[in-house]
Design a protein around this motif. Structure first.
Motif, PDB file in Angstrom:
ATOM      1  N   LEU B 493      15.636  37.871  10.211  1.00 14.47           N
ATOM      2  CA  LEU B 493      15.694  37.546  11.639  1.00 14.47           C
ATOM      3  C   LEU B 493      14.497  36.702  12.055  1.00 14.47           C
ATOM      4  N   ALA B 494      13.304  37.134  11.607  1.00 11.30           N
ATOM      5  CA  ALA B 494      12.092  36.404  11.976  1.00 11.30           C
ATOM      6  C   ALA B 494      12.155  34.975  11.448  1.00 11.30           C
ATOM      7  N   LEU B 497      14.644  32.953  13.543  1.00 15.62           N
ATOM      8  CA  LEU B 497      14.127  32.640  14.882  1.00 15.62           C
ATOM      9  C   LEU B 497      13.016  31.596  14.810  1.00 15.62           C
ATOM     10  N   LEU B 498      12.091  31.798  13.861  1.00 12.37           N
ATOM     11  CA  LEU B 498      10.985  30.843  13.757  1.00 12.37           C
ATOM     12  C   LEU B 498      11.495  29.467  13.341  1.00 12.37           C
ATOM     13  N   VAL B 501      12.879  27.824  16.326  1.00 15.01           N
ATOM     14  CA  VAL B 501      11.810  27.378  17.221  1.00 15.01           C
ATOM     15  C   VAL B 501      11.147  26.112  16.683  1.00 15.01           C
ATOM     16  N   ALA B 734      16.103  29.598  20.450  1.00  9.74           N
ATOM     17  CA  ALA B 734      15.906  31.001  20.088  1.00  9.74           C
ATOM     18  C   ALA B 734      16.851  31.905  20.882  1.00  9.74           C
ATOM     19  N   VAL B 738      19.861  34.273  19.287  1.00  4.89           N
ATOM     20  CA  VAL B 738      19.948  35.718  19.538  1.00  4.89           C
ATOM     21  C   VAL B 738      21.312  36.078  20.119  1.00  4.89           C
TER      22      VAL B 738
END
Lengths: 224, 760, 206
Positions: B493-494, B497-498, B501, B734, B738
């Motif tokens: 997930l991180a 998301l990163l 971004v 982001a 989600v």
């Protein structure tokens, strides 16, 4: 290579701390545990200084130096409150705590009545009142909107009323009207809490974007 | 040929036997009553011990045990109608009957009184002369009405005697002893019937310590409250049967035998405070009930001490541990059904005379300890738990312990099932892991004023578990595989998301959607700021933590620049210690983008205002008294910015930067009435917006800028292109990622059957 | 009665402050303002008590205990002392001292908040697995809808009046629910406050 300045040094510290916190993604580890310890120590130290400089000195020391006798009362109360630190003398602090709690309760009551109860009830009714000033919107729409708000507010309140009557089967049950409103109230509460949760997630994502931006900036600055 | 089943250990005995060959308990002579629903009467009793619920009715127990030996008075109480009819009939014939009959006549009276007390209705006598409230242990010892087998045929004569002796008991002074609070809460229902009694040396006038009672936690009355409508006091057997089907069974009963040995062997036992509380709550017992007194036996005290010492040796437990054993006995009964355990005997209504001493006293020791508990709210659940030496517990007891009894009644519907997963895996008769996730929390102590449904409790627990699970990866109960799986999920997930971004600034930049809709609350802020008078300063209050400094710096940037562009004087106040510094930083950052705005001459920092809502109230009432100095300890109100300000309405506007709905509410509640026509505006984190919206709609808040998107709208109105817009791509990417992830997981969850369904 | 003096102080101070809300007599205000000022001062001192208790009562005690907790307590105490000494030397208004907040507190807190985004998303993935009922479904839909609204990608709806009205209507639903919740909170505060003012609750007698 950039010249070593205070700003750069602090940016490096912030960068390292950010990475240490993100190390939690790999599970709990010593680096991650170090950060909260540092954070607690630094924050309490900062708070300690702020309280001394912006509470003790201006509110207790300065007035008494200026000859304000009445300041003796908060000084005594503060002294009693400080006794809470010691388990043996803790009970003497109860008077100060009672004073704090008593005034706090009064402030909460006054605020709840004048600020929220009156204000929000008035606000609920204002939706109908706006019929008089309606421009560009059909009165029917305004009535519907006002009714919607009124029903939603009442239904939500009814849902939080847990009082019930004991039935013949000795089980507490709401009345049918109350049950109907509570059911509607559930719907409104679910929507509201969903909106709140979405807000929390939005805030957290904003923080993630901000930290990502900071990491990129820091890398750029440090490599330059 | 029918066997004579022992009521205690359930083992078959010869029909002619008078005592159980196995446990020496006295057997019911003659034919046994037909088991209800295919089980004998003790099944119900054992089942009762599995849950904290109602108490069995004395009438039912008596009937099932020994029908032919049941006295008239007990037979009569089987049905309410009969009781009422025959009570009246007996009243007329009492004068001509022998003494025993006269005593029989008294029983229905007090039973009726108890019944009236618990059911909330007054008995006839009370309705007539509303007798003063009195203290009766019997009023609370619900199962004291039960007539055990061991009492045998002397019960009629005994009735009067035990009544008199019971009337003579009084509570002794409670000594300090820490008790596991959670344990206490769990034990209430079971402990209430098991009232240790102490002979009174003084006349049995109702006595209780009002201070102690005042200190009682109101929540502790709940078990009693829950009992009020339940079983034991119901005398109608029809009603009883219906209740047995509908309601969960009680955990344990106290019988006359529980009381009798206590009187004979361990006299100076104290009153259970639970019983005292219930008694006070009931308070409908006839004062005449206490007419007879029994002189306490002084030698009983020393006897009891000796017994207790022996008991501890037998149990291989220290004193405290013994308490713990006793307090866990409900758990024992949950698990051990097939063979009689010592605990069964102690808690059974039919304690045989030859019960091992250590068991009898161990039981009473529990009562005594409990009655000696300090009656206060300071029961520390952790303390006692820490003092328990689990290693010293007997193996069977350790095996039998379960985490917590299920107070929600879920247990009733699931008993007999074997949990296939979770902590109770493999233990028969235990709860299955709920389908919504494992709940290994202690029962939550909901206030007595609330009537919370099962579903609401489940939802509350679910939410708490969800929150716990978020950060609680150190839970040792989690298998390593599960931990690794979570870590992989988090990393994935991180990373996603990163990536979204980082890529958004380049690849996704053309796809960002700029704000075209301006929320009315943002427009309102813009209009208010635009219309501010230059001669009045603007009060900026910082009520946010550093955690949202990033979000609020973006949200407030455009507004601050707008104020600076208008060359407004700004006054800073912080309601948290670090807020003043954070606010200074925001202003300095904004000032960099506004030419000609001198922070040193246009901004004054008044520092930290403690006290929360109280501090805000003081500020609303008298700003000069609230903040006499600047954060540099200079005199604040002599400065050119503030010397014209005497009240909050002298400010041009009040702008609160907040990240909490509670403190935002406090600001609105406390300062709105003092502001007059001065606008109150907010710059808030996105999480606060839903709860601030009603204040905006009611006109108490003039407007607000919420979150990152709100600041973008403000920037659009200002026609500025600032840094915030450059972050919009990252933010939207982001957010959309989600949304997609949650949506996909939701669809999968809807399509896929739940785990429990998959397992069948 | 456990501590009559404390109760008297709580009740009297509370009633005097409360009376000022409804009866704006000059004499009452003259009493109330210093009373509120003392309460504010005491709230600050309460923070001091909390700090002393944390350092002396928790972390200094932990120094005697072996294990990893001891190490982290040492970190807490050292960082506390450094910041406190630094702060007393420079003063709280000094820019260098304020770096404590901007360079230590802010990055740590913001990073933790950023982590929350990941863990909340992870938890949200199980939302419907845990609550398979209509309430859960409504909550799920609400979260999705308001996340989309918060992201701002519905800006194109400005050109579609029907969609704009629809979005405006959706905004009204949480507003109605929030108003009910706020009224409930206010009633709860009222009840809790009154219990303290009549001496029924004594949370100060611990």
């Amino acid at each position: 290579m950039p010249t070593l300045s205070a700003d750069l040094l602090w940016m490096f510290v912030s960068f390292i701390l950010t990475l240490m916190v993100f190390s939690y993604l790999f599970g709990d580890n010593a680096l991650f545990r170090f950060v909260p310890a540092l954070f607690i120590g630094a924050t309490t130290g900062y708070m300690f200084v702020i309280v001394v400089f912006q509470v003790v000195l201006p509110r207790l020391v300065a007035p008494i130096l200026n000859g304000s006798v009445i300041t003796l009362i908060p000084i005594i109360l503060s002294g009693l409150l400080l006794m809470k630190v010691s388990p043996k003398l803790s009970k003497f602090g109860n008077i100060s705590m009672a004073y704090l709690v008593g005034t706090g309760a009064a402030v909460a009551i006054g605020g709840a009545i004048l600020g929220t109860l009156f204000g929000q009830i008035k606000g609920t009714l204002t939706a109908f009142d706006s019929l008089q000033h309606a421009t560009g919107t059909t009165p029917l729409f305004l009535i519907l909107e006002g009714t919607f708000m009124l029903v939603g507010t009442i239904a939500t309140l009814v849902y939080f009323n847990f009082g019930a009557k004991n039935t013949a089967q000795k089980t507490a049950k709401r009345g049918w009207l109350s049950s109907a409103f509570a059911w509607i109230g559930q719907f409104f509460i679910a929507i509201t809490l969903g909106a709140v949760f979405a807000g929390v997630l939005t805030t957290a994502i904003t923080a993630l974007v901000e930290r990502s931006d900071f990491i990129l900036q820091s890398i750029n600055t440090l490599l330059r | 040929m029918a066997e004579n089943i022992c009521p205690i250990c359930e083992r078959p005995n010869d029909p002619s036997a008078e005592r159980c060959w196995y446990c020496q308990a006295e057997l019911a002579s003659g034919e046994q009553p037909t088991p209800v629903n295919g089980t004998d009467w003790l099944n119900g009793l054992r089942e009762e011990s599995e849950q904290v619920t109602d108490v069995e009715t004395p009438a039912e127990t008596g009937e099932l045990e020994k029908p032919e030996e049941i006295p008239d008075w007990l037979a009569r109480i089987r049905t309410r109608e009969q009781l009422e009819r025959e009570a009246q009939a007996n009243t007329e014939s009492a004068q001509t009957e022998p003494v025993v009959a006269g005593k029989k006549e008294e029983l229905p009276d007090w039973l009726k009184e108890i019944k009236a007390g618990f059911s909330g209705k007054k008995s006839e006598s009370e309705q007539d002369d509303s007798a003063p409230e009195s203290f009766s242990p019997l009023a609370t010892s619900t199962a004291a009405d039960q007539k055990p087998l061991a009492v045998g045929q002397d019960q009629n004569e005994d009735t009067d005697e035990w009544l008199s002796r019971l009337a003579a008991w009084k509570p002794t002074d409670a000594e300090s002893q820490t008790v596991d609070e959670g344990q206490d809460a769990v034990d209430f229902d079971t402990s209430e019937p098991e009232i240790p009694l102490t002979p009174m040396e003084t006349p049995p006038k109702p006595q209780f310590d009002m201070d102690s009672l005042a200190a009682l936690n109101q929540a502790e009355f709940r078990p009693f409250e829950s009992k009020r409508g339940n079983g034991w006091q119901k005398l109608n057997t029809d009603e009883l049967d219906a209740d047995q089907q509908d309601e969960p069974q009680p955990e344990k009963q106290l019988s006359f035998d529980d009381l009798s040995p206590a009187e004979e062997e361990l006299a100076p036992a104290n009153f259970d405070i639970n019983a005292l509380r219930e008694t006070i709550a009931v308070q409908h017992t006839d004062p005449d009930f206490f007419a007879e007194k029994v002189t306490p036996d002084a030698s009983d005290a020393s006897d009891e001490d000796d017994l207790l010492e022996d008991d501890f040796q037998d149990l291989n437990l220290a004193g405290v541990e013994n308490t713990a054993v006793a307090s866990h006995e409900e758990s024992i009964f949950l698990e051990i059904k097939s063979e009689p355990q010592p605990g069964d005997l102690t808690s059974s209504p039919f304690v045989p005379d030859d019960l091992p001493d250590w068991l009898a006293t161990a039981k009473l020791e529990k009562h005594e300890k409990r009655s000696n508990e300090p009656i206060s709210d300071e029961l520390d659940a952790g303390k006692l738990e820490a003092t328990l030496d689990k290693g010293n517990l007997p193996a069977w007891l350790q095996a039998a312990r379960i985490p917590t009894p299920d107070a929600d009644g879920l247990y009733d519907s699931r008993k007999g099932e074997t949990s296939e997963s979770g902590l109770l895996a493999g233990i028969s008769g235990t709860l299955q892991t709920p389908s919504f996730g494992m709940d290994i929390r202690k029962p939550v102590g909901y206030g007595s004023a609330l009537k919370v449904s099962e579903r609401q409790k489940q939802s509350a627990n679910l939410f708490a578990n969800l929150v716990d699970e978020t950060f609680d990866d150190n839970d040792i109960s989690l298998p390593k595989k599960s931990k690794n799986r979570r870590m992989i999920w988090r990393l994935g997930l991180a990373f996603a998301l990163l990536l979204a971004v980082f890529l958004s600034s380049n690849i996704l930049a053309p796809f960002i959607i700029q704000p075209a809709l301006f929320p009315p609350e943002v427009v309102s802020v813009y209009d208010q700021v635009d219309a501010l008078s230059l001669d009045k300063p603007v009060l900026l209050t910082s009520d946010f933590e550093a955690a949202v400094a990033g979000e609020l710096s973006w949200s407030s940037q455009a507004l601050l620049e707008h104020l600076m562009n208008r060359n407004m004087n700004l006054v800073i106040i912080s309601s948290n210690p670090s807020g003043s510094t954070l606010m200074t930083q925001l202003i300095n950052n904004a000032a960099k983008n506004v030419q000609g705005f001198d922070v040193s001459t246009h901004v004054i920092n008044l520092g930290y205002l403690p006290g929360g809502a109280t501090g805000v109230k003081l500020l609303a009432e008298n700003p000069r008294a609230a903040m006499p100095y600047t954060h540099n300890l200079d005199a604040a109100w002599n400065s050119p910015i503030l010397y014209t300000v005497y009240s909050l309405s002298d400010f041009g506007a009040v702008v609160v930067l907040s990240d909490k709905s509670e403190s935002s509410r406090a600001w609105v509640e406390q300062i709105r009435p003092a502001l007059g026509a001065t606008p109150l505006m907010f710059v808030i984190s996105a999480q606060v917006a839903p709860l601030l919206q009603p204040y905006y709609q009611s006109g108490q808040v003039s407007g607000y800028v919420a979150g990152f998107y709100g600041s973008l709208a403000y920037e659009q109105m200002l026609q500025q292109t600032s840094k915030s817009l450059s972050h919009l791509g990252a933010f939207q990417s982001a957010m959309l990622l989600v949304v997609v992830l949650i949506l996909v997981s939701g669809v999968v969850a809807l399509i896929r059957p739940a785990r429990t369904e998959r397992k069948g | 009665m456990k501590s009559p003096l404390s109760m008297l102080v709580a009740v009297l101070s509370g009633l005097l402050v409360l009376a000022g809300y409804f009866f704006p007599f000059p004499a009452l205000i003259a009493i109330r303002t210093p009373m509120l000022d003392w309460a504010v001062t005491l709230a600050g001192i309460a923070g001091l008590v909390a700090i002393i208790n944390l350092m002396v009562g928790v972390h200094l005690k932990r120094l005697r205990e072996p294990g990893s907790k001891r190490f982290f307590s040492i970190v807490v105490i050292i960082s506390f002392l450094m910041v406190a000494v630094f702060g007393f030397y420079l003063g709280p208004a000094d820019q260098k001292f304020q770096r404590v907040v901007t360079a230590i507190q802010t990055p740590i807190e913001t990073s933790l908040m950023a982590l929350l985004a990941i863990t909340l998303t992870y938890s949200s993935l199980k939302m419907l697995q845990r609550q398979r009922n209509w309430m859960g479904f409504v909550f799920f839909l609400s979260v999705i809808l308001f996340l989309v609204i918060n992201s701002g990608i519905l800006a194109f709806s400005a050109e579609i009046p029907v969609l704009q009205d629809l979005l405006s209507g959706f905004h009204q639903i949480p507003a109605a629910g929030a108003r009910g919740i706020l009224l409930g909170i206010a009633l709860g505060s009222l009840a809790a406050g009154v219990r303290i003012l009549i001496g029924s609750d004594k949370p100060y007698s611990g």
